[in-house]
Each structure stands twice: as C-alpha cells, then as structure tokens.
Write an enzyme that holds these catalytic residues in place. Structure first.
Site, PDB file in Angstrom:
ATOM      1  CG  HIS A 118      -2.163   0.820   1.031  1.00  0.00           C
ATOM      2  ND1 HIS A 118      -2.215   1.947   0.239  1.00  0.00           N
ATOM      3  CD2 HIS A 118      -3.423   0.676   1.525  1.00  0.00           C
ATOM      4  CE1 HIS A 118      -3.434   2.445   0.255  1.00  0.00           C
ATOM      5  NE2 HIS A 118      -4.190   1.707   1.023  1.00  0.00           N
ATOM      6  CB  THR A 131      -6.158   9.017   0.313  1.00  0.00           C
ATOM      7  OG1 THR A 131      -5.271   8.852   1.430  1.00  0.00           O
ATOM      8  CG2 THR A 131      -5.880   7.963  -0.739  1.00  0.00           C
ATOM      9  CE1 TYR A 152      -8.878   7.166   6.537  1.00  0.00           C
ATOM     10  CE2 TYR A 152      -9.787   6.013   4.649  1.00  0.00           C
ATOM     11  CZ  TYR A 152      -8.776   6.745   5.226  1.00  0.00           C
ATOM     12  OH  TYR A 152      -7.655   7.067   4.494  1.00  0.00           O
TER      13      TYR A 152
END
Length: 741
Positions: free
Chosen positions: A431, A560, A547
């Site tokens: 990630h 993000t 979230y």
C-alpha cells in the site's frame, strides 16, 4: 541472468600454445540486442522528457516561433523592441560571424527565450485554471457561465496529445486549510458520536488549540507547503506506512480479484503466460508514457500520475525504525524462487535481513527478487466462485489473496500476482507506494488484454509459438541457518494467527445497481455509504467514526483524504427511519444526508478535508517537541468502519452489453480496527454491486456475514423508501438475507 549469459559468451583457457579464446555468437547476439534495447529506452525517455518538459507547448512550436520572428524582421519590423540588437552586441562569437549571421543567431536566441517564456506563461495559466474547483459544487446539469468559460480555457491551454506525465508541472499544489475551518469541520463530524459532556470537553480542547498552538503549527505547515510539492504526501507515506511496525499482511496490503463469472482458461501455465505478458505490455506503455493521463470521469480535469513511477521493480525494504522503497531496473532472465517462509514482523525482518541476508548467496537471491518487476506465485489451490456453495468459495478466494498460506507471497513487493491451479488469478498490492485506483487501472488493463487481445486457442493454451531461445528459469539458492529458521518459525506463527483471525465475506448484490439509484436522483456512492451506516446501526445499535477514502490527485503528488461519512444528517435519517417516522420525513432526511455526504466528498477532493491537515499539524508538533491534548486525542480515535470504493476507470476496455459475464469482482482489504469492519465495494455496470467485508473472529461483536446481511437489507429498505413502486425482494432474496443474518 546477465552474468550467466556473459559467462557463456566469453570463455578462454590457457594452454602451452597460448590462450584459446571461445566466443558464442548466439550469446553475443543476445548481449548486442540487450544493449540496443537499453539505448532505445534511453532515447525514448529523452524524447518524452523533452515533450513533457515543454508541455503544454510542443517541440515543433519552437520552430514556428523562430520562423515568425525571422519573418517579421524580414518585413523590417522589430518585434523584440531592441532586445535582438542588445543580444547581438553581447554575442561571444560576434567577430567570427558576418553581420547577417549575427542577426539571425540573435533572433534565434530571442525566439528561444520568448518560446520558454510562453511555455512558462501557459503552464502558470493552466495551473491557475486547474486550481478552480467551484465546478464541482454546481448542481448537476446546471453549469454556470463562469464554468463554461473555464472549461473552454482548460481545453485551450491543455494542448494536444499529452503524455502520461505531461500535466505534472501544471497541477496545483495542495492548499493548507485554515485551522479554524478544519477545527469547525472536525467538531461537526464528532457531534453525533459524543455525549453532550464529551462534546463540551472536546470543544474546549479545540478552542484552546485554535487560539494558541494551532497558529504556530500552521505557520510551519504553510512554510512547508511553499517549499514542497505536497505538504501531506511524504509525511503520510513515512509515518503512516513506512514507520508502521505491525505486519503489512492483512493490516496494510490489499487485493484484487479475477472475473467473477468467467475463467478464460483452466490451464494455469497458459493463464500465467498471458497475464504476465499483459503486465509487461502495460510496463512498456508506462515506460514510454503512452498511457493516457487519468482524468476526473466525464471531465477534462487531469489527475496526478506520480504514483505510477514506482509501479514496477519496486520493493519495500524494512528498517528497525522506518522502511524505504528500493526502485531498481529489471534483471534479464526469469527467476523461480522456491517456497520459503517470509518474515512478516517489521522489526524482526529488518534485523534478520541485516544479519542473515546481507552477504553471500542469501543476498544474491534476495536481490533477484527485489530487482524483479513483480512477484509471481503459482498457487497449488483452486479458487473462485465454484462448487456447491459459491458464496463460501468467494470468501476463501478473498482470504487467499489477502494472506495466502502466509509464506507463499512476497508482501514487500509493489504487487504480487497469484495464478491458481484452475486458471483463476488475483493480485496482492503493497500500500505505501500507491493507492488502490492506480493498481486498479493496471489490473483492468491486464484483465482486458488477457481475454480480449491475447486470448487462447481452442485447447486453452496461449496463442503463438514457443520461443525456445528464452533462458530457462533458475532456482534461487538459500543458506538458512538454524538461528534464522527459528526466527522464521516465530514470525510464521504470528502471521498464521493473524490470518486465521480474519473473518471475510464477499457477496454480489444484483437486485439493482447504480442505474436504479440514479433514477431516484441520488448519488450511488452516497446511497451505499448511507446503507453502510444504517447496516452498522442495526448491527451494533450505535453510530461510529467512519472512514471513506477519497482521492486528492487533483493536486500534485496528492494521494488520499478522509471523508467522515457518519454525519449529523446521516444519523438524523437513520434515527427517523428506525424510530418509525413517516415516509415523507424519512425520504426528506435521506436526501439531505445524501447531499451532505456529496458535499463532504467534494471538500475532501478539493483539499478542504479534516484528517490530513490535523495529521500534519500533529507531525509538526512532534518535530517541535510540544504536546497538544487536542491533536493527541483526535489521532487516537479508532475507525470502527473503514470503507472504500474501487472505481471502474477504463470502461471502454469492457463490453458490458455483449459480454456482461466479464465482470471483475473488485477487491478488498483487512479490518483497520480489531473491533471494526473493513468494507470495499465496486459498482459494476448499471445493475450490480460487489461488497468485500472483513472483520476479526476474535471480536465477539463483529461478524462479516451478519453485517453483509444487514447491508443487503439496508440497500433494499432505502430503495423502497425512495421508490415505493420498487418490487419487493423475491423469496430467494429473502431467504438469502435470512441466511446471511
């Protein structure tokens, strides 16, 4: 393996008669072709660098400017207002040139300076144009005259045929919101989650922070924003990802699935061949910048492509305090590592790497893996939607892609490709280097190219002939000491316990899709987010901090931002619905909650979010060595519901009308909180939505299947509220819902 080729190509022996030199013409030819390919790549990079460097102009426009200046001078006009004459006076070679040549050289120099000035002006104009975000807040279908003029100017200044990275220099920097605005939005977001006493206490902490320490921290943050390309991204990567000490398996990495209903071939080797070919085709396009720049869907607005730079040949290397990314070029040849246990705990892996894998054969084998374009696993299991219980098989498929057997994936690689025994494939991505939409773009291309461009013959094998000249795979050697094996066993036990604790449920919702939702004049994403809130309330009897990932790639090097989906409006709607309020009241509150969610999402996209700003203020406070009770409490709040939508970006690659079975199931991730849920969803076509739900068995309050059933029912109940004429769910649907519950 380059060393092996060179050894075969050049051999010599010393004899009494002298040195006997032996050359392999085939190997020398391969070396020559390898060098030729390398130079071609360098030339392509140079050409693309020039094109990107002068964008939004084109290299040929320089010639146009030069000709125009020379033509005006020929007409006895001086467009430079005396500058050409000044340049001519200071030419270092003026004595060796004729007067006419001096004039031409001076004119060319002036034209070049003018050309660069025009490029800089156009780029600054485009940057200012891309900083305009009011268009996003206008009502759909009602574009203002200002926005119409803006769209026309963006088209004019955007040039033609941009390369992948052409817009990078024109993207605006992410703005730093005002402290008072962020604090106000934060307090609004937590109001429905706190008791009156808790909210009063938090308001006091926030007011104190805003009037004292906040302004000091903000000053440093604005200074960074002036200096850095993005005031968030480097700290986000460093402190959220690379400094994380927990296993990245389950906790950080995410996965992508194959087609839901179709397996192009049941032959594992054939699927592997086509899939890897498609990946390398994408890498070739990426290196040549032939991929079209990503844009906001349905607009001309470009998105940042910086994350694409580390897609291939990248490995996350661990450190005892922080990790880093290692980007390398691919080595020729193919490596096929044996199954070896992988060390998952970050600190033990960093220590073991330094002690056992920094020298000798282990270092050489580790380098082969880390220098590779990506990692490939040929899995012995069969996965996919199959058997008598297809729902359970999808759950197993998700868990396999998320963590496998805990020792047959290389989770540090930028991504690992998994090819199963029955021809199904999947992907596990690290990630820290990029977010899911970037990997999803790659995955869409691979799936489409594999099935529709490369294809298979009637027997299920790859088309074409076998190239016998390719080097054979080489088995990697390892020297594992008993001490190293003990450390591996300990880390494997921790990893297996983590994997066994994951509770996963994947299901397809086919009663309706975004087509029906849009007819109700509501945003599909807002609709799903409200359904997730309603389902959670029914599941746990409370609201929670939620979230939702939103992208900030409208800005240079943006990644993000968080959309706090649990709002005052969404809670009011759910309380009214569950409290038995009238249909008209509930319908009105639902639409208000949807509009609020859309507004929150747009603010997050345009740099006016909450959490990244507060995170950076917290980092600055730690650098300064000052404590903030407000920031400390904000950043310690757990996300009990973490959600993300997987966007479908390249719709043109799939024919949903003639080939509706070629539908990807999307992807998912592990739970963020030990007592919470992770939910990923993808909206496929007009009539289908896929959900990936994760939680932990160790938490008695959570169940992925139960929550999945609640989501299904919430989606149906909300549509019945918005569109009363919608049919009731069939008996099959009801029985499935009861089964999930």
């Amino acid at each position: 393996m380059a060393e092996a080729h060179q050894a075969v190509a050049f051999q010599f022996t010393v004899t009494p008669e002298g040195i006997d030199l032996q050359l392999s013409h085939q190997a020398l030819t391969e070396i020559y072709l390898s060098g030729l390919r390398s130079w071609k790549k360098k030339l392509i990079r140079l050409k693309n660098g020039v094109i990107t460097g002068v964008y939004p102009a084109s290299p040929s426009s320089w010639l146009f400017v030069v000709i125009a200046i020379l033509a005006t001078m020929y007409m006895r006009s001086d467009p430079s207002m005396g500058l050409i004459a000044k340049i001519q006076e200071h030419l270092p070679v003026s004595q060796s040139l004729s007067a006419q040549c001096q004039t031409v050289v001076s004119a060319v120099l002036f034209s070049t300076l003018l050309w660069f000035s025009l490029i800089f002006t156009m780029r600054m104009c485009l940057k200012q144009l891309l900083s305009y975000h009011h268009w996003m807040f206008e009502q759909r279908g009602k574009m203002s005259n200002t926005t119409k003029v803006w769209v026309a100017l963006v088209r004019i200044f955007s040039g033609r045929q941009p390369l992948l990275y052409s817009y990078q220099g024109s993207l605006p920097n992410q703005p730093v919101p005002a402290v008072k605005d962020t604090v106000k939005r934060y307090l609004e977001s937590v109001r429905p989650l706190m008791t009156p006493d808790e909210f009063e206490r938090m308001t006091s902490l926030a007011t104190q922070f805003e009037s004292s320490l906040g302004n000091r921290l903000q000053w440093y943050l604005k200074l960074k924003a002036l200096w850095a390309s993005n005031y968030v991204s480097d700290w986000w990567e460093e402190y959220i990802y690379l400094r994380g000490r927990s296993p990245i398996m389950v906790n950080s990495n995410y996965y992508g699935m194959d087609f839901l209903y179709v397996t192009p071939t049941p032959i594992q080797a054939a699927r592997a061949g086509n899939t890897l070919h498609a990946f390398l085709m994408y890498r070739r396009k990426l290196n040549r910048e032939e991929l079209k720049p990503s844009r906001v869907p349905g607009t001309v607005i470009p998105l940042c492509a910086a994350q694409c730079e580390r897609m291939f040949n990248t490995t996350r290397t661990p450190g005892e305090e922080t990790g880093k990314h290692t980007c390398r070029v691919c080595v020729p040849g193919c490596t096929c590592p044996p199954k070896q246990y992988i060390l998952f705990l970050r600190i033990p892996w960093a220590k073991a790497r330094k002690e056992y894998f920094s020298l000798g054969v282990n270092k050489r084998s580790l380098d082969c893996i880390e220098k590779a374009a990506f990692f490939v696993t040929l899995d012995d299991d069969e996965q996919g939607m199959m058997g008598e219980d297809p729902a359970a098989s999808l759950d197993r498929y998700a868990k396999s892609l998320l963590h496998g057997k805990c020792y047959d994936r290389w989770f540090d690689k930028s991504f690992s490709v998994v090819i199963y025994k029955n021809g199904k494939i999947g992907l596990n991505a690290e990630h820290s280097w990029a977010d899911a939409p970037v990997v999803a773009h790659l995955w869409e291309y691979v799936l489409a190219t594999d099935s529709f461009q490369l294809g298979y013959n009637e027997e299920g094998h790859c088309k074409g002939e076998v190239d016998a000249s390719l080097p054979r795979p080489q088995r990697l050697s390892w020297d594992i000491t008993p001490e190293c094996q003990e450390q591996i066993s300990q880390s494997l036990a921790v990893a297996q316990a983590l994997a066994d604790d994951v509770d996963f449920h994947v299901f397809s919702f086919r009663d309706f899709g975004k087509g029906r939702i849009k007819k109700c004049r509501i945003s599909p994403d807002a609709y799903i987010q409200l359904a997730l809130q309603l389902a959670y309330y029914r599941d746990r009897g409370m609201f929670c901090l939620t979230y939702e990932a939103s992208m900030t790639r409208l800005f240079r090097e943006g990644r993000t931002e968080t959309v706090r989906s649990c709002s005052n409006e969404s809670c009011a709607f759910i309380k009214a619905l569950e409290g038995g309020e009238g249909v008209e009241v509930c319908r009105r509150l639902l639409r208000q909650a949807s509009e609020k969610h859309q507004n929150l999402y747009k603010h997050a996209m345009t740099g006016a979010g909450i959490d990244r700003h507060l995170f950076c203020l917290y980092v600055v406070s730690k650098y300064l060595g000052v404590d903030s009770p407000f920031l400390k409490e904000v950043l310690s709040e757990p996300w009990h519901l973490s959600t993300s939508q997987t966007p479908v970006q390249q719709v043109e690659l799939f024919d949903m009308v003639n080939h509706p079975e070629y539908i990807s199931c999307g992807g998912g991730f592990g739970p963020v909180a030990d007592d919470g849920y992770g939910v990923s969803y993808i909206i496929m076509g007009e009539n289908m939505m896929n959900f990936h739900i994760s939680c932990k068995h160790s938490c008695p309050q959570t169940s992925s299947h139960k929550y999945g059933g609640q989501i299904r029912q919430a989606l149906l109940d909300m549509l019945q509220l918005l569109c009363p004429d919608q049919r009731e769910p069939s008996r099959t649907d009801q029985s499935q819902t009861k089964k999930d519950l």
